[in-house]
Design a protein around this motif. Structure first.
Motif, mmCIF file in Angstrom:
data_model
loop_
_atom_site.group_PDB
_atom_site.id
_atom_site.type_symbol
_atom_site.label_atom_id
_atom_site.label_comp_id
_atom_site.label_asym_id
_atom_site.label_seq_id
_atom_site.Cartn_x
_atom_site.Cartn_y
_atom_site.Cartn_z
ATOM 1 N N HIS A 1 0.882 -1.543 -0.627
ATOM 2 C CA HIS A 1 0.417 -0.126 -0.011
ATOM 3 C C HIS A 1 0.804 1.191 -0.273
ATOM 4 N N ILE B 1 -7.149 0.961 11.805
ATOM 5 C CA ILE B 1 -6.816 0.487 10.192
ATOM 6 C C ILE B 1 -8.084 0.061 9.394
ATOM 7 N N LEU B 2 -9.286 -0.228 10.073
ATOM 8 C CA LEU B 2 -10.339 -0.158 9.999
ATOM 9 C C LEU B 2 -11.402 1.193 9.019
ATOM 10 N N CYS C 1 -9.392 3.132 5.995
ATOM 11 C CA CYS C 1 -9.894 2.071 5.699
ATOM 12 C C CYS C 1 -10.210 2.894 4.278
ATOM 13 N N HIS C 2 -11.209 4.087 4.555
ATOM 14 C CA HIS C 2 -10.811 4.341 3.064
ATOM 15 C C HIS C 2 -9.937 6.023 2.356
ATOM 16 N N LEU D 1 -6.282 5.432 3.791
ATOM 17 C CA LEU D 1 -5.580 4.835 4.520
ATOM 18 C C LEU D 1 -4.743 6.062 4.402
ATOM 19 N N SER E 1 -2.040 3.679 13.301
ATOM 20 C CA SER E 1 -2.346 2.292 14.444
ATOM 21 C C SER E 1 -1.392 1.253 13.996
ATOM 22 N N ASP F 1 -7.273 -1.600 -2.416
ATOM 23 C CA ASP F 1 -7.676 -1.761 -1.035
ATOM 24 C C ASP F 1 -8.431 -1.823 -0.200
ATOM 25 N N ILE G 1 -8.634 -4.137 2.182
ATOM 26 C CA ILE G 1 -8.434 -3.632 3.532
ATOM 27 C C ILE G 1 -9.058 -3.597 4.626
ATOM 28 N N ALA G 2 -10.242 -2.895 4.660
ATOM 29 C CA ALA G 2 -11.720 -3.887 5.395
ATOM 30 C C ALA G 2 -11.589 -4.921 6.312
ATOM 31 N N ALA H 1 -8.197 -6.628 7.726
ATOM 32 C CA ALA H 1 -8.004 -5.811 9.032
ATOM 33 C C ALA H 1 -9.268 -6.352 9.939
ATOM 34 N N THR H 2 -10.568 -6.633 9.579
ATOM 35 C CA THR H 2 -11.788 -7.116 10.748
ATOM 36 C C THR H 2 -10.779 -8.643 10.705
#
Length: 549
Positions: A302, A359-360, A363-364, A366, A374, A481, A484-485, A488-489
């Motif tokens: 990233h 991070i979550l 995430c939109h 980052l 983070s 990207d 990412i969500a 991270a979850t």
């Protein structure tokens, strides 16, 4: 403070070491720790450069990263047991020499396939390094408080190496070919080969029994198919071959457990896993590393491929978190005077999970600042939890069996690295493939490369006209990207599960806070057997981080 070597040294009688000798030995043993940590992270930052040279498929890129951990995880228990038998320092020196030679060869690999092969050989020699360092520390620092501090420094230097990897790699990649990242092993290991025979005392199990070749074979046929099946299923989906590998692995594992349970001199004492603090620490290491390695895998790409940072700039982004992780790992030793070890472990794991939640949240968008913040929270949690769990593991066994116990700890780490890269890395690949929208005007070969991974899209963009390249990269960055969500979850959930495992284990089968503050032994059933099959009453297994006085 008086520090003595464990009585179970190679000579079979009690020997002693001055504080100066013990701490110099620690400084020497830190060298392979730094190497392994640097090697783990430096490659992630070199992957974009390797991809541009070889243009490997996404699966090959994962193999370049994973094959090292696959081989290493399969051999760790065997190498730890070997060190207990023939001498931990001897195994360490063999591993260091081989690692240096193969690293130099890997720097000049002519293809991705050759690089995969070199990484596999590095896994063989790497399996000799980490268990040896931790088990040697267990024997050098017999005093519990000194051992805790030594392990905290050991773990912190692992974190320091993780921070140095991207920075050293960034400097090298900006001025030299990517092969230079492998050559850093040589100047790190040469001092070890010179100094270890002088300052690091040899130690081994005085009554090891014969090497059980069939147990060695069973350990290999358990770990290799397991790691391969996890990796293959994560990338290609389930298949009959993956199922067959899992069945074969489980069958070999059951035979291994049965053989160890019946042996008077087991390669790995299975009874140790009945001790809840030991088992929960292993599980906590595994689950937290799954999330951490997955984090490094996507953040390194990233920062470079989405945010456009150079390898050196990307490495510097991770530096604050790594430095604070070192501080947290050492500082937590003082807190063991007031808090039970499992409480500190849980606190560290919750911080790791909080880092993934951050991070979550970001995430939109980052940005570099969001990554830094983070990573700081996440790494402080890693520093705290790893110090406590590693001390729990080595303190749970007699010094004579420390090699095998250390190998179990490292196996959990390496298996976590494989699972983290394979599963979380594959999640990113899947989201990328489903989300990327390729612009018109690409050839069939260009479309295949660009749809495979963001590094492939980056390589293709260098061959396109500027306008078309910009359209391709805009789509590739957004597609990357999009993973990412969910990643991270999953990582946050895994570390919370790890915290829950620790809390449950200590509540149901661990020691109380008061007992943790005194030297306590695990249940007699958890005590490893001697060569005659009897318990070792003169070798108390201390609870992790038990504060003295």
């Amino acid at each position: 403070m008086s520090i003595r070597l464990d009585a179970e040294a190679a000579s079979g009688h009690e020997s002693s070491a001055t504080p100066r000798r013990a701490w110099v030995a620690l400084a020497v043993l830190i060298l392979p720790v730094l190497l392994i940590a640097v090697d783990n992270t430096i490659l992630a930052f070199a992957l974009p450069s390797i991809a541009q040279d070889f243009r490997p498929a996404a699966s090959t890129q994962l193999w370049i990263v994973d094959v090292y951990s696959l081989i290493l995880a399969a051999l760790l228990v065997m190498m730890g047991s070997l060190g207990d038998r023939i001498g931990r320092r001897r195994v360490l020196l063999i591993g260091a020499g081989g690692f240096a030679v193969v690293s130099a060869a890997a720097a000049f690999a002519p293809s991705a396939g050759w690089l995969v092969g070199a990484r596999a050989l590095l896994g063989v020699f790497g399996a000799m390094l980490m268990p040896s360092t931790l088990s040697l520390l267990r024997n050098i620092f017999a005093d519990a408080s000194a051992r805790r501090l030594a392990i905290a420094i050991w773990a912190s230097c692992f974190t320091a190496g993780s921070a140095l990897g991207p920075i050293v790699g960034g400097v090298l990649l900006e001025h030299f070919h990517w092969g230079a990242v492998f050559l850093v092993a040589v100047p790190i290991l040469l001092p070890l080969l010179v100094l270890a025979p002088r300052w690091v005392p040899e130690s081994r199990d005085p009554n090891p029994g014969p090497i059980d070749s069939f147990s060695v074979l069973l350990s290999l046929t358990t770990m290799l198919p397991l790691v391969w099946a996890i990796k293959t299923a994560a990338h290609d989906g389930p298949s009959w071959l993956v199922g067959a590998a899992l069945v074969f692995s489980v069958g070999s594992g059951l035979l291994f457990v049965r053989r160890q349970s019946r042996s008077a001199t087991p390669m790995l004492d299975i009874q140790l896993f009945r001790y809840a603090p030991f088992t929960s620490s292993i599980m906590a290491n595994f689950l937290s590393i799954v999330g951490l390695i997955g984090f490094i895998f996507f953040v390194s790409q990233h920062l470079q491929l989405v945010l456009g940072l150079s390898p050196l700039q990307a490495g510097l982004v991770t530096l604050p978190g790594a430095l604070l992780s070192m501080i947290g790992g050492i500082a937590v030793v003082r807190f063991t005077r007031w808090f039970a070890p499992h409480t500190l472990t849980i606190a560290g794991l919750v911080l790791v999970s909080a880092g993934f939640v951050m991070i979550l949240v970001f995430c939109h968008d980052l940005t570099v600042a969001a990554v830094v913040a983070s990573f700081i929270v996440l790494e402080v949690g890693v520093g705290i939890s790893q110090t406590i769990t590693n001390d729990t593991i080595v303190a749970s066994v007699p010094a004579a069996k420390s090699g095998a116990a250390s190998a179990v700890s490292e196996t959990a780490y390496e298996l976590g690295a494989v699972v983290g890269t394979a599963t979380l890395g594959t999640i990113f690949t899947a989201f990328y493939r489903s989300s990327v929208a390729l612009p018109g005007g690409l050839t069939e070969a260009q479309s295949a490369d660009a749809s495979e991974s963001i590094s492939g899209a980056t390589s293709v963009s260098h061959t396109l006209p500027p306008a078309l390249a910009d359209r391709l990269m805009d789509s590739a960055r957004a597609a990357f990207d999009s993973g990412i969500a969910p990643t991270a979850t999953i990582a946050a959930a895994l570390t919370l599960v790890a915290a829950g495992v620790v809390a449950f284990a200590f509540r149901s089968g661990g020691t109380s806070a008061d007992e943790d503050r005194t030297a306590s032994a695990p249940p007699r059933s958890a005590a490893p057997r001697s060569a005659r099959g009897s318990a070792l009453p003169d070798q108390p297994c201390r609870a992790a981080c038990s504060a003295e006085g």
